[in-house]
Write an enzyme that holds these catalytic residues in place. Structure first.
Site, PDB file in Angstrom:
ATOM      1  N   GLU A  73     -71.857 -83.002  91.380  1.00  0.00           N
ATOM      2  CA  GLU A  73     -71.422 -81.944  90.447  1.00  0.00           C
ATOM      3  C   GLU A  73     -70.826 -80.762  91.202  1.00  0.00           C
ATOM      4  O   GLU A  73     -71.009 -80.627  92.404  1.00  0.00           O
ATOM      5  CB  GLU A  73     -72.648 -81.430  89.651  1.00  0.00           C
ATOM      6  N   LYS A  78     -70.820 -76.844  92.187  1.00  0.00           N
ATOM      7  CA  LYS A  78     -71.837 -75.795  92.274  1.00  0.00           C
ATOM      8  C   LYS A  78     -71.208 -74.497  91.771  1.00  0.00           C
ATOM      9  O   LYS A  78     -70.428 -73.844  92.472  1.00  0.00           O
ATOM     10  CB  LYS A  78     -72.351 -75.629  93.700  1.00  0.00           C
ATOM     11  N   ASP A  91     -70.636 -70.763  90.697  1.00  0.00           N
ATOM     12  CA  ASP A  91     -71.070 -69.535  91.355  1.00  0.00           C
ATOM     13  C   ASP A  91     -71.247 -68.448  90.299  1.00  0.00           C
ATOM     14  O   ASP A  91     -70.400 -67.591  90.125  1.00  0.00           O
ATOM     15  CB  ASP A  91     -70.021 -69.132  92.390  1.00  0.00           C
ATOM     16  N   TYR A 132     -76.536 -77.703  83.207  1.00  0.00           N
ATOM     17  CA  TYR A 132     -76.634 -78.741  84.234  1.00  0.00           C
ATOM     18  C   TYR A 132     -78.041 -79.267  84.492  1.00  0.00           C
ATOM     19  O   TYR A 132     -78.244 -80.079  85.379  1.00  0.00           O
ATOM     20  CB  TYR A 132     -76.022 -78.284  85.556  1.00  0.00           C
ATOM     21  N   LYS A 185     -71.884 -76.774 100.786  1.00  0.00           N
ATOM     22  CA  LYS A 185     -71.060 -75.580 100.577  1.00  0.00           C
ATOM     23  C   LYS A 185     -69.613 -75.750 101.015  1.00  0.00           C
ATOM     24  O   LYS A 185     -69.283 -76.634 101.796  1.00  0.00           O
ATOM     25  CB  LYS A 185     -71.686 -74.424 101.371  1.00  0.00           C
ATOM     26  N   CYS A 210     -41.303 -41.665  98.547  1.00  0.00           N
ATOM     27  CA  CYS A 210     -41.213 -43.075  98.921  1.00  0.00           C
ATOM     28  C   CYS A 210     -41.101 -43.180 100.441  1.00  0.00           C
ATOM     29  O   CYS A 210     -40.260 -42.512 101.048  1.00  0.00           O
ATOM     30  CB  CYS A 210     -39.994 -43.699  98.260  1.00  0.00           C
ATOM     31  N   CYS A 269     -37.296 -44.538 101.181  1.00  0.00           N
ATOM     32  CA  CYS A 269     -36.061 -43.800 100.902  1.00  0.00           C
ATOM     33  C   CYS A 269     -36.296 -42.308 100.685  1.00  0.00           C
ATOM     34  O   CYS A 269     -35.354 -41.571 100.424  1.00  0.00           O
ATOM     35  CB  CYS A 269     -35.363 -44.386  99.676  1.00  0.00           C
ATOM     36  N   CYS A 299     -41.344 -45.419  92.962  1.00  0.00           N
ATOM     37  CA  CYS A 299     -40.285 -44.728  93.692  1.00  0.00           C
ATOM     38  C   CYS A 299     -39.127 -44.542  92.717  1.00  0.00           C
ATOM     39  O   CYS A 299     -38.754 -45.462  91.990  1.00  0.00           O
ATOM     40  CB  CYS A 299     -39.857 -45.580  94.879  1.00  0.00           C
ATOM     41  N   CYS A 357     -32.809 -47.027  97.113  1.00  0.00           N
ATOM     42  CA  CYS A 357     -33.972 -47.273  97.973  1.00  0.00           C
ATOM     43  C   CYS A 357     -33.821 -48.662  98.579  1.00  0.00           C
ATOM     44  O   CYS A 357     -33.688 -49.658  97.860  1.00  0.00           O
ATOM     45  CB  CYS A 357     -35.260 -47.196  97.160  1.00  0.00           C
TER      46      CYS A 357
END
Ligand code: IVH
Length: 680
Positions: A117, A119, A121, A229, A324, A418, A421, A436, A442
Site C-alpha cells: 500500500e 504510506k 503522509d 487502511y 520510505k 526594478c 530596469c 515592475c 525592462c
C-alpha cells in the site's frame, strides 16, 4: 556512537519536538531529521541497555494528548509501523527474509502473499461506529488515549456518518489517514497569500491543524480527505460473522470500501520479495503525479491469521513495515535572496540555496512567493531553512529553523525599483504581487516576453534559449518581439556559441513560424490571463486577429469562459499603442495567422455582439443551427423564447407564435437577408 551525554541531549530534543508537533502543530524538525535522531536513540539503547532512560521516547508511542480536547481511550491500541531504514530495494527483500524466518518457512516454500500500500503522509484517525453510525472520532494521541475530534471529523465529507450496507458490526473502529490534497493545499495557500492570510506549512500540518481546530466551522472550511487502511477493535454480531469473512488485508480493504470509505486504489496484492521491490519502484515513479503526499509504501502480510501469529513487538507489528522514500522536505542554507522579474512584470523573491537533494532532485533555488511572505517567514541570508519540493510544483521555502545564538543578517528589504530596469515597483491595491512598471523597456520583461513568444506552445521557434535571448537583448538586436523577424545571419554568427549551422536552423525556424495558427499567435502575445485555452476560445469565437483586437468588453465576455477580469485585460492589451505597433510590425514582417476553419467566417460585429436573437420558421438558405452558429461566432446569443429583452426575431417561412409575440412586444423582426446584413 553516541556517549551518554549526547544520548540524553537527543532525548531532550525529541521530547521538545514531540511537544511542539503534537500540541502546537509546529514541527521543529523535518521528518528525516526526526527519524535520524530517533534511530540514533534506538541504536544507543540496543547497545547500552543499562544506560537506557526508562522514560525514553522509544518506550512509548510518540504523540501526546493536549489539554484542549477530551481524552478518548481506543478500543484497541493504535500502534506504529516499523520503518525499513534501507531505502534501496534491499529494504523490501530484508523484510521478506525476516517474515520467512519468523514464519519458519523453508527456502523452497511458496512466496508469502503481501498487501502493498501507499504510506499516506497525514494524520492517523480512529473512527468508532456503533451499529453502523459514527459515534466518535479520535486522533492517535499516545496510542492508548487520543483526543476526541468528533465534531470536526463530522465536517469531512469523505468520512461516512453511517456505514453503507445492510449488515454492519455491533461496533468497529475504522482506522485511516486524514490528509489534505496537494491541489487543495495549493489553492488554500494561494488564496491565503493573496488575501493576507496565513498559508499552511505543508499538507500534513494543514490536515493536523485543521482537525485540531476548536471551531468545527474552521475545519469545515478546510478541504480534508480520508483514506481507510485498517481496523481496530471489532465486536461482531452473528449476522455479521456469517456475512463477512475477513481472512486477509485485501478482503478487509474491500469491506471498508463497501462501507463507503475511500481506499488506496494503487494498493496491490502481490507474492514474494520481487513484487515488493517492483511496487516500491513503480510507486516512486508515480509519486510526483499523485495529488497527495506519501512518504513511502507499506508492506503488510496479507493473511490476517499469519498476522496474529507474527504478533507485535513493543510499539510495532512484526507483520508490517514502512519502506520510505527520499523526504520531500529538507533543510539547507540561504546563500542569497534575489528577485526575479517575470514577463508580466511580477516580481518574485527567490532564495538561492546551498544545493540539497529534496525528493530525489537537487534543489538550489526556491520560491519565496512574494514580499509579504518573506517578511512573515522572516527569511534572511545565511538562515537555515526547510525547503519543500512535492509533485511538480516549484520548490518553496517553508520556514526558517532558528537555532538560537548566532547573529543573523539584516531582514530582507523589498526593492522599491526594478533591479533590472530601475523602473518603479508598484503593488496594486488588494494584490499580493509587486510589479515592475517598465513594460517592454525592462529587459527582464522583454526577455520573458521573447521566451514566451518562441515557446513550443506559442510560435514554436526552436533554438532560442534564455542565453541567446539575453544576448540579443543586450546587443540591442531585439527591443520588441517583432525584431526577431529582422535578425540576419552575420549578426547571429557573431554571437557567442552560435555556429553557422545553429544560425541557419534558427533562421529557418523563424521563417517557418510566419505561417501560424491564429490561437498560437494570440497566445504568444503574452496577454495577461490569456493562456492556451483562452487563446483557442478567442480564435474560434472571433475567427480573425482583427476581430479579437476590435472586440468590445461586452462582446469578449460573451466568449466561452471569458469573465470580466479576462475581458478587461484583453481589451486593455489591444488599446495600448506599443502592443498595436508590435502586432503591425509582426504582420508587416510576414506573419500570417491561419484563421480557424471552424469559425463560420463571421467576425465579431458590434451589431450582433451582446444582442439576443430568436430564430423561428424556415430560413431560405440557412438551417437554424447554421444561423445560430453565425450569430454566436459574432458574439450574439440565441434564445428560444421571445421577451422584451429579445433584440431581433429572425423569421422565415411559416413562422408562428414567436413572430406574433414579437409583434405584440414591438421586437424588431428581420429575415435571413436582414441577418446577413447585420453580420456584415
Ligand atoms: S497501517 C499496525 N497503513 O503510518 C499498523 N498505516 O508509522 C497500523 N500510515 O500511524 C497502521 N499509510 O498514520 C497503515 N497504508 C497505511 C498507512 C499507514 C500511512 C501511517 C499511520 C500510522 C503510521 C505508522
Amino acid at each position: 556512537m553516541l556517549n551518554d551525554q549526547e544520548y540524553r541531549a537527543i532525548i531532550d530534543k525529541i521530547r521538545a519536538a514531540d511537544i511542539a508537533y503534537y500540541q502546537s502543530d509546529r514541527p521543529l524538525f523535518t521528518d528525516a531529521e526526526y527519524d535520524s535522531l530517533y534511530r540514533a536513540v534506538v541504536e544507543f539503547e540496543q547497545q547500552n541497555p543499562l544506560l537506557a532512560d526508562p522514560n525514553s521516547p522509544t518506550k512509548k508511542v510518540s504523540g501526546n494528548v493536549s489539554a484542549t480536547f477530551s481524552p478518548v481511550r481506543h478500543g484497541a491500541p493504535m500502534l506504529s509501523i516499523r520503518t525499513e531504514t534501507d531505502a534501496t530495494s534491499e529494504g523490501a527483500r530484508a523484510f521478506d527474509r525476516r517474515i520467512r524466518k519468523d514464519l519458519k518457512l523453508s527456502e523452497t516454500a511458496a512466496p508469502v502473499r503481501y498487501r502493498a500500500e501507499l504510506k499516506f503522509d497525514g494524520l492517523a484517525l480512529s473512527l468508532r461506529y456503533e451499529r453502523g453510525v459514527l459515534v466518535q472520532a479520535a486522533t492517535r494521541g499516545d496510542g492508548e488515549i487520543g483526543e476526541d475530534v468528533t465534531a470536526n471529523v463530522r465536517t469531512i465529507s469523505e468520512i461516512p456518518q453511517r456505514l453503507r450496507g445492510a449488515v454492519v458490526p455491533l461496533m468497529i473502529e475504522v482506522r485511516g489517514e486524514v490528509y489534505m490534497r496537494r491541489s487543495a493545499f495549493e489553492t488554500f495557500n494561494e488564496r491565503a497569500r493573496n488575501s493576507g492570510g496565513t498559508p499552511l506549512v505543508n499538507p500534513r500540518n494543514g490536515a493536523a491543524g485543521s482537525l485540531r481546530q476548536l471551531d468545527a466551522k474552521v475545519t469545515a472550511s478546510r478541504p480534508l480527505s480520508f483514506f481507510a487502511y485498517a481496523i481496530g477493535a471489532l465486536s461482531e454480531t452473528d449476522d455479521w460473522r456469517e456475512a463477512t469473512n475477513l481472512p486477509t488485508q485485501t478482503a478487509l480493504m474491500e469491506t471498508l470500501a463497501a462501507f463507503g470509505f475511500k481506499t488506496d486504489e494503487h494498493a496491490r496484492t502481490v507474492d514474494g520479495a520481487d513484487a515488493l521491490v517492483a511496487f516500491h519502484a513503480d510507486v516512486l515513479r508515480l509519486r510526483d503525479a499523485l495529488d497527495f503526499d506519501i512518504d513511502g509504501v507499506v508492506y503488510k502480510v496479507d493473511d490476517r491469521q499469519l498476522q496474529r501469529e507474527l504478533g507485535w513487538v513493543t510499539r510495532e507489528p512484526r507483520w508490517a513495515v514502512a519502506h520510505k522514500y527520499p523526504p520531500e522536505e529538507m533543510t539547507t542554507f540561504v546563500e542569497a535572496i534575489e528577485v526575479q522579474v517575470g514577463r508580466t512584470g511580477a516580481i518574485t523573491p527567490v532564495a538561492r540555496l546551498k544545493p540539497v537533494m529534496v525528493g530525489g532532485v537537487t534543489v538550489s533555488n526556491a520560491t519565496l512567493h512574494n514580499f509579504d511572505e518573506v517578511a512573515r517567514k522572516d527569511v534572511r541570508v545565511g538562515d537555515k531553512v526547510v525547503v519543500r519540493r512535492a509533485g511538480d510544483v516549484i520548490p518553496e521555502v517553508v520556514r526558517v529553523v532558528l537555532e538560537g545564538g548566532g547573529a543573523r543578517a539584516e531582514p530582507f528589504i523589498a526593492p522599491a525599483v526594478c533591479p533590472v530596469c530601475a523602473s518603479q515597483v508598484v503593488r496594486e491595491e488588494g494584490e499580493a504581487v509587486a510589479r515592475c512598471t517598465g513594460g517592454l523597456a525592462c529587459k527582464a520583461q522583454l526577455q520573458g516576453a521573447l521566451l514566451h513568444f518562441v515557446h513550443r506552445k506559442a510560435m514554436n521557434i526552436e533554438g532560442l534559449g534564455d542565453k541567446l535571448a539575453d544576448a540579443l537583448i543586450a546587443h540591442g538586436s531585439v527591443s520588441r518581439i517583432s525584431d526577431l523577424y529582422s535578425l540576419e545571419a552575420p549578426k547571429l554568427i557573431s554571437m557567442e556559441r552560435m555556429g553557422e549551422k545553429s544560425v541557419t536552423n534558427l533562421l529557418a525556424q523563424i521563417e517557418a513560424s510566419k505561417t501560424v495558427e491564429l490561437h498560437r499567435l494570440i497566445y504568444s502575445l503574452g496577454i495577461r490571463h490569456v493562456g492556451e485555452t483562452t487563446a483557442k476560445t478567442l480564435a474560434k469565437h472571433y475567427g480573425s486577429l482583427d476581430a479579437v483586437m476590435n472586440a468590445s468588453i461586452e462582446s469578449l465576455t460573451m466568449a466561452q469562459d471569458v469573465g470580466a477580469v479576462v475581458a478587461q485585460s484583453i481589451h486593455d492589451f489591444f488599446r495600448q499603442p506599443v502592443n498595436v505597433d508590435t502586432i503591425n510590425a509582426l504582420i508587416a514582417a510576414g506573419v500570417t495567422p491561419q484563421n480557424p476553419a471552424t469559425a463560420i467566417g463571421a467576425s465579431l460585429n458590434e451589431n450582433v455582439a451582446g444582442k439576443t436573437f430568436v430564430l423561428t420558421g424556415t430560413l431560405p438558405t440557412l438551417t437554424r443551427d447554421e444561423a445560430a452558429a453565425m450569430i454566436e461566432a459574432a458574439g450574439g446569443k440565441v434564445s428560444s423564447s421571445v421577451s422584451k429583452k429579445t433584440s431581433y426575431v429572425v423569421a422565415g417561412a411559416e413562422a408562428g407564435s414567436k413572430l406574433e409575440k414579437a409583434n405584440e412586444l414591438g421586437v424588431a423582426v428581420i429575415d435571413e437577408d436582414g441577418l446577413r446584413g447585420l453580420l456584415g
